[in-house]
Design a protein around this motif. Structure first.
Motif, PDB file in Angstrom:
ATOM      1  N   ALA A 144       0.849  -1.202   0.000  1.00  0.00           N
ATOM      2  CA  ALA A 144       0.000   0.000   0.000  1.00  0.00           C
ATOM      3  C   ALA A 144       0.879   1.244   0.000  1.00  0.00           C
ATOM      4  O   ALA A 144       1.337   1.708   1.045  1.00  0.00           O
ATOM      5  CB  ALA A 144      -0.925  -0.006   1.214  1.00  0.00           C
ATOM      6  N   TRP A 145       1.116   1.759  -1.210  1.00  0.00           N
ATOM      7  CA  TRP A 145       1.875   2.988  -1.393  1.00  0.00           C
ATOM      8  C   TRP A 145       1.049   3.981  -2.196  1.00  0.00           C
ATOM      9  O   TRP A 145       0.288   3.594  -3.091  1.00  0.00           O
ATOM     10  CB  TRP A 145       3.194   2.719  -2.135  1.00  0.00           C
ATOM     11  CG  TRP A 145       4.167   1.926  -1.334  1.00  0.00           C
ATOM     12  CD1 TRP A 145       4.272   0.564  -1.279  1.00  0.00           C
ATOM     13  CD2 TRP A 145       5.168   2.436  -0.446  1.00  0.00           C
ATOM     14  NE1 TRP A 145       5.272   0.191  -0.417  1.00  0.00           N
ATOM     15  CE2 TRP A 145       5.844   1.326   0.107  1.00  0.00           C
ATOM     16  CE3 TRP A 145       5.552   3.725  -0.074  1.00  0.00           C
ATOM     17  CZ2 TRP A 145       6.894   1.464   1.013  1.00  0.00           C
ATOM     18  CZ3 TRP A 145       6.591   3.879   0.823  1.00  0.00           C
ATOM     19  CH2 TRP A 145       7.253   2.751   1.358  1.00  0.00           C
ATOM     20  N   ASP A 146       1.188   5.256  -1.873  1.00  0.00           N
ATOM     21  CA  ASP A 146       0.483   6.319  -2.586  1.00  0.00           C
ATOM     22  C   ASP A 146       1.488   7.269  -3.235  1.00  0.00           C
ATOM     23  O   ASP A 146       2.602   7.463  -2.731  1.00  0.00           O
ATOM     24  CB  ASP A 146      -0.375   7.151  -1.630  1.00  0.00           C
ATOM     25  CG  ASP A 146      -1.551   6.379  -1.057  1.00  0.00           C
ATOM     26  OD1 ASP A 146      -1.823   5.267  -1.533  1.00  0.00           O
ATOM     27  OD2 ASP A 146      -2.184   6.904  -0.123  1.00  0.00           O
ATOM     28  N   HIS A 148       1.451  11.294  -4.145  1.00  0.00           N
ATOM     29  CA  HIS A 148       0.782  12.580  -3.990  1.00  0.00           C
ATOM     30  C   HIS A 148       1.388  13.544  -5.007  1.00  0.00           C
ATOM     31  O   HIS A 148       2.597  13.801  -4.984  1.00  0.00           O
ATOM     32  CB  HIS A 148       0.979  13.122  -2.573  1.00  0.00           C
ATOM     33  CG  HIS A 148       0.317  12.289  -1.524  1.00  0.00           C
ATOM     34  ND1 HIS A 148       0.561  12.441  -0.171  1.00  0.00           N
ATOM     35  CD2 HIS A 148      -0.602  11.291  -1.624  1.00  0.00           C
ATOM     36  CE1 HIS A 148      -0.162  11.583   0.511  1.00  0.00           C
ATOM     37  NE2 HIS A 148      -0.875  10.865  -0.347  1.00  0.00           N
ATOM     38  N   THR A 235      -8.840  12.060  -6.659  1.00  0.00           N
ATOM     39  CA  THR A 235      -8.380  10.693  -6.442  1.00  0.00           C
ATOM     40  C   THR A 235      -8.481   9.900  -7.730  1.00  0.00           C
ATOM     41  O   THR A 235      -9.522   9.893  -8.387  1.00  0.00           O
ATOM     42  CB  THR A 235      -9.222  10.012  -5.353  1.00  0.00           C
ATOM     43  OG1 THR A 235      -9.099  10.764  -4.140  1.00  0.00           O
ATOM     44  CG2 THR A 235      -8.763   8.590  -5.110  1.00  0.00           C
ATOM     45  N   VAL A 267      -4.158  12.148  -5.789  1.00  0.00           N
ATOM     46  CA  VAL A 267      -3.715  10.957  -5.059  1.00  0.00           C
ATOM     47  C   VAL A 267      -3.847   9.745  -5.984  1.00  0.00           C
ATOM     48  O   VAL A 267      -4.927   9.461  -6.503  1.00  0.00           O
ATOM     49  CB  VAL A 267      -4.544  10.734  -3.783  1.00  0.00           C
ATOM     50  CG1 VAL A 267      -4.096   9.448  -3.080  1.00  0.00           C
ATOM     51  CG2 VAL A 267      -4.401  11.925  -2.846  1.00  0.00           C
ATOM     52  N   TRP A 269      -3.093   5.645  -6.072  1.00  0.00           N
ATOM     53  CA  TRP A 269      -2.686   4.414  -5.396  1.00  0.00           C
ATOM     54  C   TRP A 269      -1.779   3.630  -6.340  1.00  0.00           C
ATOM     55  O   TRP A 269      -2.168   3.283  -7.461  1.00  0.00           O
ATOM     56  CB  TRP A 269      -3.918   3.578  -5.034  1.00  0.00           C
ATOM     57  CG  TRP A 269      -4.651   4.067  -3.835  1.00  0.00           C
ATOM     58  CD1 TRP A 269      -4.574   5.303  -3.261  1.00  0.00           C
ATOM     59  CD2 TRP A 269      -5.595   3.321  -3.052  1.00  0.00           C
ATOM     60  NE1 TRP A 269      -5.412   5.377  -2.168  1.00  0.00           N
ATOM     61  CE2 TRP A 269      -6.044   4.177  -2.020  1.00  0.00           C
ATOM     62  CE3 TRP A 269      -6.094   2.034  -3.129  1.00  0.00           C
ATOM     63  CZ2 TRP A 269      -6.980   3.767  -1.071  1.00  0.00           C
ATOM     64  CZ3 TRP A 269      -7.021   1.622  -2.189  1.00  0.00           C
ATOM     65  CH2 TRP A 269      -7.465   2.483  -1.162  1.00  0.00           C
ATOM     66  N   ARG A 291       0.956   4.316   2.636  1.00  0.00           N
ATOM     67  CA  ARG A 291      -0.430   4.725   2.837  1.00  0.00           C
ATOM     68  C   ARG A 291      -0.791   4.714   4.321  1.00  0.00           C
ATOM     69  O   ARG A 291      -0.477   3.780   5.053  1.00  0.00           O
ATOM     70  CB  ARG A 291      -1.372   3.805   2.066  1.00  0.00           C
ATOM     71  CG  ARG A 291      -2.824   4.296   2.053  1.00  0.00           C
ATOM     72  CD  ARG A 291      -3.688   3.431   1.152  1.00  0.00           C
ATOM     73  NE  ARG A 291      -3.062   3.316  -0.152  1.00  0.00           N
ATOM     74  CZ  ARG A 291      -3.178   2.244  -0.932  1.00  0.00           C
ATOM     75  NH1 ARG A 291      -3.895   1.225  -0.542  1.00  0.00           N
ATOM     76  NH2 ARG A 291      -2.568   2.217  -2.096  1.00  0.00           N
ATOM     77  N   SER A 294      -6.467   2.412   5.035  1.00  0.00           N
ATOM     78  CA  SER A 294      -6.945   1.786   3.799  1.00  0.00           C
ATOM     79  C   SER A 294      -5.968   0.734   3.275  1.00  0.00           C
ATOM     80  O   SER A 294      -5.692   0.659   2.074  1.00  0.00           O
ATOM     81  CB  SER A 294      -7.227   2.836   2.726  1.00  0.00           C
ATOM     82  OG  SER A 294      -8.294   3.678   3.110  1.00  0.00           O
ATOM     83  N   ARG A 315      -7.979   2.212  -6.280  1.00  0.00           N
ATOM     84  CA  ARG A 315      -8.870   2.955  -5.412  1.00  0.00           C
ATOM     85  C   ARG A 315     -10.328   2.750  -5.785  1.00  0.00           C
ATOM     86  O   ARG A 315     -11.235   2.885  -4.937  1.00  0.00           O
ATOM     87  CB  ARG A 315      -8.513   4.447  -5.463  1.00  0.00           C
ATOM     88  CG  ARG A 315      -9.308   5.367  -4.550  1.00  0.00           C
ATOM     89  CD  ARG A 315      -9.212   4.970  -3.081  1.00  0.00           C
ATOM     90  NE  ARG A 315      -9.760   5.987  -2.193  1.00  0.00           N
ATOM     91  CZ  ARG A 315     -11.065   6.223  -2.003  1.00  0.00           C
ATOM     92  NH1 ARG A 315     -11.956   5.516  -2.661  1.00  0.00           N
ATOM     93  NH2 ARG A 315     -11.462   7.160  -1.169  1.00  0.00           N
TER      94      ARG A 315
END
Length: 319
Positions: A144-146, A148, A235, A267, A269, A291, A294, A315
Motif C-alpha cells: 500500500a503505497w500512494d 501525492h 483521487t 492521489v 494508489w 499509505r 486503507s 482505489r
C-alpha cells in the motif's frame, strides 16, 4: 453469538453509533442523510448488506457492511471464469464492547456465510487499524503505497486526447486492460459512480468544486478520477497506462484538473502495473508515501484461490 442481516431500522440505529467514527465534516443529521443517500445508490441497492453480530440475548456486539463486486479467475486454458467477491466496510464495535474479540468473531462468521454463496471467490477489505486484527481471520495484506501529486495550472485537455464525462464511465471502463494475474477484482460502472456520489455529498463542505470531468484518454491509455470523499483531493480510481508517456500525459491532465477545481492534490494508489511509469513521477511536486490507512487485505472464500503478490487493488475497489 450469531450473525444476522440488519433491517432498515437497525441500519439507522447503527448510523447513530458510527457517527463518531466516520461523521467528519457532517452533523449527526447530515451523516444519517449521507448514509441513506449512499444506500439508495443503485450499486448499494443491488449489492450491499449490513451484518450484525448478536449475542444470545439479541444485543448487537459488532457490525459491518458487504458490497458484492465482480471478480475473475483465469482458467488453465486462459478464459476468464467470472464470480462474486465481497468488499467489507464499516467494521464497528462500540467502545464499551471493545477488547472482547467481537470484530474477529464477526469476520469469522461472515466469511463462513460468504463461502456458502455459489459463485464466491474472495473477500476484500481496506483496514484502517493495520493488518493484525484481520490476519486472525485469514486476511492477507497487499502493498500500500500512494503518490501525492501537486496541482499544476493549465488546461486539462491539452496533454490528452479527450476528457471523459461521468456518463462515460461504462465505455471508459471497457477500454481498460484487465490484469494479467490468476485472479483479480473488477469494478462495475455503478461501483465507480458510487465513489463520485460520495464527492457530490461532500463538495459543499470542502470549499472546492466538483471536477467537470471524470477522467481522460491518451492514445490507448485511460484514467478515471473524481472527488470521492471528505478530503479536497482528486483521487485516481483507475489508471491503465499503456506507455509511460501516455501515463504521464494522463497524470498531467489530472494535476491540471485538480488545480482547476481548487483541490489540494492528486492521489494515485500505486499498482504493480504502474512500475514503468514511476521513474517519470519522481521529481518536483510528486511524493511517494506509505499509505496511512486503507490497507488492502484479501481472504479467499474458496479452496485453492490463487492470490498473486501482484494482485492490484486500485482505489476504485475501495469501500
Amino acid at each position: 453469538m450469531h450473525l444476522v442481516a440488519a433491517t432498515d431500522e437497525q441500519m439507522g440505529q447503527r448510523d447513530a453509533l458510527t457517527y463518531s467514527e466516520w461523521g467528519k465534516l457532517l452533523s449527526p443529521e447530515g451523516y444519517a442523510a449521507r448514509e441513506q443517500r449512499l444506500r439508495a445508490h443503485p450499486w448499494s441497492r443491488a449489492d450491499m448488506r449490513t451484518w450484525l453480530l448478536c449475542g444470545e440475548d439479541g444485543g448487537v456486539l459488532a457490525s459491518c457492511e458487504t458490497f458484492r463486486t465482480s471478480s475473475f479467475l483465469r482458467t488453465a486454458g486462459g478464459p476468464l471464469d467470472p464470480g462474486d467477491s465481497f468488499a467489507i466496510a464499516s467494521v464497528f464495535t462500540e467502545e464499551r464492547l471493545r477488547g472482547h474479540g467481537y470484530a474477529t468473531r464477526l469476520m469469522d462468521l461472515l466469511a463462513a456465510e460468504l463461502e456458502r454463496q455459489p459463485r464466491a471467490h474472495a473477500a476484500l477489505l481496506f483496514s484502517d487499524v493495520g493488518p493484525r486484527i484481520y490476519a486472525r481471520s485469514g486476511y492477507q495484506a497487499l502493498p500500500a503505497w500512494d503518490w501525492h501529486l501537486s496541482p499544476t495550472p493549465g488546461d486539462p485537455r491539452a496533454p490528452v486526447d479527450t476528457l471523459l464525462r461521468e456518463d462515460a464511465l461504462g465505455p471508459a471502463l471497457g477500454r481498460l486492460r484487465q490484469p494479467e494475474v490468476p485472479f483479480f477484482f473488477w469494478p462495475s460502472p455503478a461501483q465507480l459512480d458510487w465513489h463520485l456520489e460520495r464527492g457530490r455529498i461532500y463538495v459543499e463542505h470542502l470549499g472546492c468544486s466538483l471536477p467537470p470531468s471524470a477522467g481522460a484518454t491518451a492514445g490507448a491509455s485511460t484514467i478515471l478520477w473524481g472527488l470521492v470523499g471528505r478530503s479536497a483531493e482528486l483521487t485516481v480510481l483507475m489508471l491503465d497506462a499503456r506507455s509511460p508517456s501516455e501515463g504521464q500525459a494522463l497524470l498531467e491532465a489530472a494535476r491540471r484538473e485538480a488545480s482547476r477545481s481548487g483541490l489540494s492534490r492528486v492521489v494515485l494508489w500505486e499498482e504493480p502495473s504502474h512500475a514503468p511509469l514511476l521513474p517519470l513521477l519522481q521529481g518536483e511536486g510528486a511524493t511517494r508515501v506509505a499509505r496511512d490507512g486503507s490497507l488492502p487485505m484479501v481472504r479467499p472464500l474458496r479452496p485453492g484461490l490463487p492470490l498473486s503478490p501482484l494482485l492490484p487493488a486500485p482505489r476504485g475497489l475501495w469501500v
